[in-house]
Design an enzyme around this catalytic site. Structure first.
Site, PDB file in Angstrom:
ATOM      1  N   TYR A 277       0.833  -1.203   0.000  1.00  0.00           N
ATOM      2  CA  TYR A 277       0.000   0.000   0.000  1.00  0.00           C
ATOM      3  C   TYR A 277       0.863   1.247   0.000  1.00  0.00           C
ATOM      4  O   TYR A 277       2.065   1.200   0.242  1.00  0.00           O
ATOM      5  CB  TYR A 277      -0.944   0.004   1.199  1.00  0.00           C
ATOM      6  CG  TYR A 277      -0.286   0.345   2.519  1.00  0.00           C
ATOM      7  CD1 TYR A 277      -0.419   1.614   3.074  1.00  0.00           C
ATOM      8  CD2 TYR A 277       0.464  -0.597   3.221  1.00  0.00           C
ATOM      9  CE1 TYR A 277       0.176   1.939   4.285  1.00  0.00           C
ATOM     10  CE2 TYR A 277       1.065  -0.288   4.432  1.00  0.00           C
ATOM     11  CZ  TYR A 277       0.913   0.981   4.965  1.00  0.00           C
ATOM     12  OH  TYR A 277       1.515   1.303   6.146  1.00  0.00           O
TER      13      TYR A 277
ATOM     14  N   LYS B  23       6.507  -1.983   1.879  1.00  0.00           N
ATOM     15  CA  LYS B  23       5.333  -1.384   2.527  1.00  0.00           C
ATOM     16  C   LYS B  23       4.149  -2.350   2.416  1.00  0.00           C
ATOM     17  O   LYS B  23       3.215  -2.159   1.635  1.00  0.00           O
ATOM     18  CB  LYS B  23       5.012  -0.016   1.922  1.00  0.00           C
ATOM     19  CG  LYS B  23       4.158   0.862   2.842  1.00  0.00           C
ATOM     20  CD  LYS B  23       4.131   2.284   2.331  1.00  0.00           C
ATOM     21  CE  LYS B  23       3.188   3.172   3.128  1.00  0.00           C
ATOM     22  NZ  LYS B  23       3.662   3.400   4.509  1.00  0.00           N
TER      23      LYS B  23
ATOM     24  N   GLU C 286      11.744   2.436  14.363  1.00  0.00           N
ATOM     25  CA  GLU C 286      10.863   3.508  13.889  1.00  0.00           C
ATOM     26  C   GLU C 286       9.589   3.515  14.718  1.00  0.00           C
ATOM     27  O   GLU C 286       9.407   2.694  15.617  1.00  0.00           O
ATOM     28  CB  GLU C 286      10.547   3.325  12.398  1.00  0.00           C
ATOM     29  CG  GLU C 286       9.968   1.974  12.029  1.00  0.00           C
ATOM     30  CD  GLU C 286       9.941   1.745  10.526  1.00  0.00           C
ATOM     31  OE1 GLU C 286       9.997   2.722   9.760  1.00  0.00           O
ATOM     32  OE2 GLU C 286       9.846   0.570  10.118  1.00  0.00           O
TER      33      GLU C 286
END
Length: 282
Positions: free
Chosen positions: A33, A147, A179
């Site tokens: 995505y 992703k 992250e």
């Protein structure tokens, strides 16, 4: 009034949207995505998002049902149909529908789904006060540079933050921050140096990250791309995150301990303003 969404060739009211129960995105999280920013009705950094989309598709040996140019036109039409001025456009490509087998199907047609979300991005109340984050172990797979729609681990991290009364979570591995649950993570040292993890399979190669680091370099701000520890973060002068829908947003506490002044710092605020100015000019 419901949103118009796009599903495999058709623009539909959201309540009429359907995908196959055999879609591999649903059964295996076998899909990727992207989320593109929309400001003043225009897509921001979209070319870079589509380049990253193609990279993710290539890494998973997956096709796309439309060309890049066709995809851009579909995105613009979806924005037009929803009268979207400010927010985000989500698109998802999966390997398509096929009987449930772990191996890749030979004849499945990739599926493409898109929708828009209205969001207050520029005058964000969250950016004004800053984020409170907690730390959680990074339990994700080893290809975070793709992703993928397999987002259960980040969802668990985000929920852990909510349960703790915080806004978000920073994930860590071997004592080093990787992250945030849906963003790249940074600290600013007391010497004014931006520190963020280097690119690799351990983190997503953020599009906003790239733009913000370029702006920092243009403004003679020193950058170190390396892992940083939770201890370094707790002792930092400032901290912030970047993503397509948060731009640059300050982090003001970690695990209940104040970072810097406990308010969005001057350098994070400056980078946010520089990014917004650049985005509005594009």
């Amino acid at each position: 009034m419901s949103r118009t969404v796009y599903v495999n060739g058709d623009f539909l009211p959201e309540e009429d949207a359907r995908i196959s129960v055999f879609d591999r995105g649903f059964l295996f999280a076998d899909g990727v995505y992207e989320v593109s920013t929309v400001l003043e009705g225009r897509l921001i950094d979209n070319e870079a998002h589509l380049i990253r989309l193609q990279r993710s598709l290539d890494e998973l040996k997956m096709g796309c049902p439309v060309t890049k140019d066709e995809l851009v036109e579909l995105q613009k039409e979806l924005i037009r149909r929803n009268n979207l001025v400010e927010g985000g456009l989500y698109l998802q490509v999966t390997r398509g529908a096929a009987d449930r087998e772990f191996g890749f199907p030979r004849d499945a047609k990739p599926s493409l789904v898109m929708f828009t979300q209205v969001k207050n991005l520029i005058n964000s109340p969250v950016a004004e006060k800053g984020l409170k984050v907690i730390s959680v172990p990074d339990i994700r797979w080893q290809r975070r540079d793709i992703k993928s729609v397999g987002l259960l681990a980040p969802a668990l991290a985000k929920q852990a933050a909510v349960d703790a009364g915080a806004d978000d979570a920073w994930m860590y591995e071997d004592g080093f921050v990787t992250e945030g649950s849906s963003n790249n993570a940074y600290i600013i040292t007391k010497a004014g140096v931006i520190v963020t993890r280097h690119l690799g399979n351990e983190i997503l190669h953020g599009i906003t990250r790239r733009s913000v680091l370029a702006l920092a370099a243009e403004n003679n701000i020193t950058i170190e791309e390396r892992p940083f520890t939770l201890e370094e973060a707790a002792d930092a002068a400032e901290a912030f995150v970047t993503s397509a829908t948060t731009f640059v947003t300050a982090v003001v506490s970690l695990d209940g301990k104040q970072i810097g002044s406990g308010k969005p710092g001057p350098l994070a605020n400056r980078l946010r303003q520089l990014y917004i100015e650049q985005a509005l000019k594009s």
